[in-house]
Design an enzyme around this catalytic site. Structure first.
Site, short mmCIF file in Angstrom:
data_model
loop_
_atom_site.label_atom_id
_atom_site.label_comp_id
_atom_site.label_asym_id
_atom_site.label_seq_id
_atom_site.Cartn_x
_atom_site.Cartn_y
_atom_site.Cartn_z
CE1 TYR A 66 -4.32 -1.14 -0.30
CE2 TYR A 66 -3.35 -3.00 0.86
CZ TYR A 66 -4.37 -2.46 0.10
OH TYR A 66 -5.43 -3.24 -0.27
NE ARG A 69 -3.13 -0.07 -4.68
CZ ARG A 69 -4.36 -0.45 -4.30
NH1 ARG A 69 -4.50 -1.49 -3.51
NH2 ARG A 69 -5.42 0.19 -4.72
CD GLN A 100 -16.33 -0.32 -8.98
OE1 GLN A 100 -16.23 -1.53 -8.80
NE2 GLN A 100 -16.46 0.21 -10.17
CG HIS A 118 -14.38 -0.77 -3.36
ND1 HIS A 118 -14.18 -1.20 -4.64
CD2 HIS A 118 -15.55 -1.34 -2.95
CE1 HIS A 118 -15.18 -2.00 -5.00
NE2 HIS A 118 -16.02 -2.10 -3.98
CB CYS A 126 -6.33 1.29 14.97
SG CYS A 126 -5.66 -0.04 15.99
CB CYS A 129 -9.05 0.41 18.79
SG CYS A 129 -8.10 1.85 18.26
CB CYS A 154 -3.28 2.47 16.99
SG CYS A 154 -4.64 3.30 17.82
CB CYS A 157 -5.32 0.30 21.16
SG CYS A 157 -5.22 -0.27 19.46
N GLY A 194 -14.74 2.88 -16.95
CA GLY A 194 -13.52 2.17 -16.58
C GLY A 194 -13.67 1.17 -15.46
N1 APR Z 1 -10.47 4.20 -19.96
C1 APR Z 1 -11.58 3.51 -19.57
N2 APR Z 1 -11.53 2.24 -19.13
C2 APR Z 1 -10.32 1.65 -19.07
C3 APR Z 1 -9.13 2.30 -19.45
C4 APR Z 1 -9.24 3.65 -19.91
N3 APR Z 1 -8.18 4.34 -20.30
N4 APR Z 1 -8.10 1.44 -19.27
C5 APR Z 1 -8.62 0.29 -18.80
N5 APR Z 1 -9.96 0.42 -18.68
C6 APR Z 1 -10.93 -0.58 -18.20
C7 APR Z 1 -10.52 -2.01 -18.39
O1 APR Z 1 -10.93 -2.48 -19.68
C8 APR Z 1 -11.29 -2.72 -17.27
O2 APR Z 1 -12.58 -3.12 -17.71
O3 APR Z 1 -11.02 -0.39 -16.81
C9 APR Z 1 -11.45 -1.61 -16.23
C10 APR Z 1 -10.67 -1.82 -14.95
O4 APR Z 1 -11.16 -2.96 -14.31
P1 APR Z 1 -10.64 -3.42 -12.89
O5 APR Z 1 -9.15 -3.41 -12.88
O6 APR Z 1 -11.34 -4.68 -12.58
O7 APR Z 1 -11.09 -2.24 -11.93
P2 APR Z 1 -12.47 -2.05 -11.17
O8 APR Z 1 -13.62 -2.42 -12.02
O9 APR Z 1 -12.41 -0.67 -10.60
O10 APR Z 1 -12.31 -3.11 -10.01
C11 APR Z 1 -13.30 -3.16 -9.04
O11 APR Z 1 -12.00 -4.61 -7.68
O12 APR Z 1 -10.02 -5.27 -6.69
C12 APR Z 1 -11.19 -4.62 -6.53
O13 APR Z 1 -11.60 -3.03 -4.88
C13 APR Z 1 -10.98 -3.18 -6.13
O14 APR Z 1 -12.31 -1.25 -6.62
C14 APR Z 1 -11.71 -2.40 -7.18
C15 APR Z 1 -12.71 -3.40 -7.69
#
Ligand code: APR
Length: 253
Positions: A66, A69, A100, A118, A126, A129, A154, A157, A194
């Site tokens: 993380y 990320r 999401q 999400h 934490c 807690c 934390c 705790c 997306g």
């Molecule tokens: N523009 C639009 N869509 C796009 C682009 C772009 N430039 N590039 C990729 N994509 C599309 C891909 O084709 C795919 O369908 O975005 C989508 C991304 O899909 P995921 O990676 O599955 O993301 P998401 O749908 O947000 O995942 C849902 O899964 O792991 C969990 O909690 C996490 O919030 C996440 C959830």
């Protein structure tokens, strides 16, 4: 270039819901979940790191992932898709933005009241807690990101901090998901941008809107199957499709 029914639906929308997934941030350089992890994280997959079990077994591994990320998100900038969504809020009487994504690129593009189904990377709490730290966590520097890092503890705790995101197997924040379903019931147009639509219950949001009679537009270079009437798809990157759609619908209006 755009279907005239779709442009009319956007121009006449009373309540527009924009529902976004990882694809909206892909053009900002943030990998989606279905992308393979790269570099130091190549041998892991997101689904096996994003669980409470993984954190319990190896907190430094999961926290390190993380931090990596967070460092990507801090370096990233909102792209034209995030900015077009922020601009859309000034074009329709009401816009509800549901994401999401755990990044803050919608907010940094100027969107307000973003519902994060999400959770958010920058809202750690934490693991024991559940309290949130009083001050924001420092931005990980490049050397820290991409390796195992012990999570901070934390102050109340002594438990380890965990990322403020919803892991696989965990419930979504009740307020966020009920707000999303209410907006989906109420809207007349929902633009899904997306998302692969495979992670539930978030994936139900567009389905609820469609069943309630709304028009649906999917923006995804790899769109899924359509359900017939009132269901549209633009097989295009969000950073191209959304600004072009905004221009076509509102340029001379
Ligand atoms: N523009 C639009 N869509 C796009 C682009 C772009 N430039 N590039 C990729 N994509 C599309 C891909 O084709 C795919 O369908 O975005 C989508 C991304 O899909 P995921 O990676 O599955 O993301 P998401 O749908 O947000 O995942 C849902 O899964 O792991 C969990 O909690 C996490 O919030 C996440 C959830």
């Amino acid at each position: 270039m755009f279907d005239s029914t779709l442009l009319e639906a956007l121009r006449n929308a009373r309540h527009l819901v924009v529902f976004t997934g990882a694809g909206v941030s892909a053009e900002s350089g943030i990998p989606t979940f279905r992308d393979r992890l790269t570099g130091l994280w190549e041998r892991f997959d997101a689904a096996s790191l994003a669980t409470a079990e993984a954190f319990r077994a190896d907190p430094a591994l999961v926290w390190g992932w993380y931090q990596w990320r967070r460092s990507i998100v801090h370096r990233a900038q909102p792209n034209p898709a995030h900015r077009a969504i922020a601009a859309l809020a000034n074009k329709v009487p009401r816009l509800t933005l549901i994401t999401q994504n755990v990044d803050d690129l919608h907010e940094r593009a100027g969107s307000h009241d973003v519902t994060h189904l999400h959770g958010q990377l920058e809202r750690p709490r934490c693991f024991k807690c559940q309290r949130e730290p009083d001050a924001p966590l420092p931005v990980p520097d490049e050397s820290e990101a991409g390796r195992r890092v012990q999570p901070p503890t934390c102050l109340h705790c002594g438990g380890p901090l965990r990322p403020g995101v919803v892991w696989f197997g965990e419930s979504l924040p009740v307020n966020a998901i009920s707000h999303a379903f209410q907006a989906a019931e109420d809207c007349d147009l929902l633009i899904s941008v997306g998302t692969s639509g495979v992670v539930y219950p978030a994936a139900e949001v567009p389905q609820v809107a469609w069943r309630a009679g709304a028009t649906i537009l999917h923006i995804n270079p790899a769109p899924g199957p359509l359900h017939g009437e009132r269901d549209f798809a633009l097989a295009s990157a969000a950073g191209n499709a959304l600004p072009a759609l905004l221009n076509s619908a509102f340029a001379e209006h």
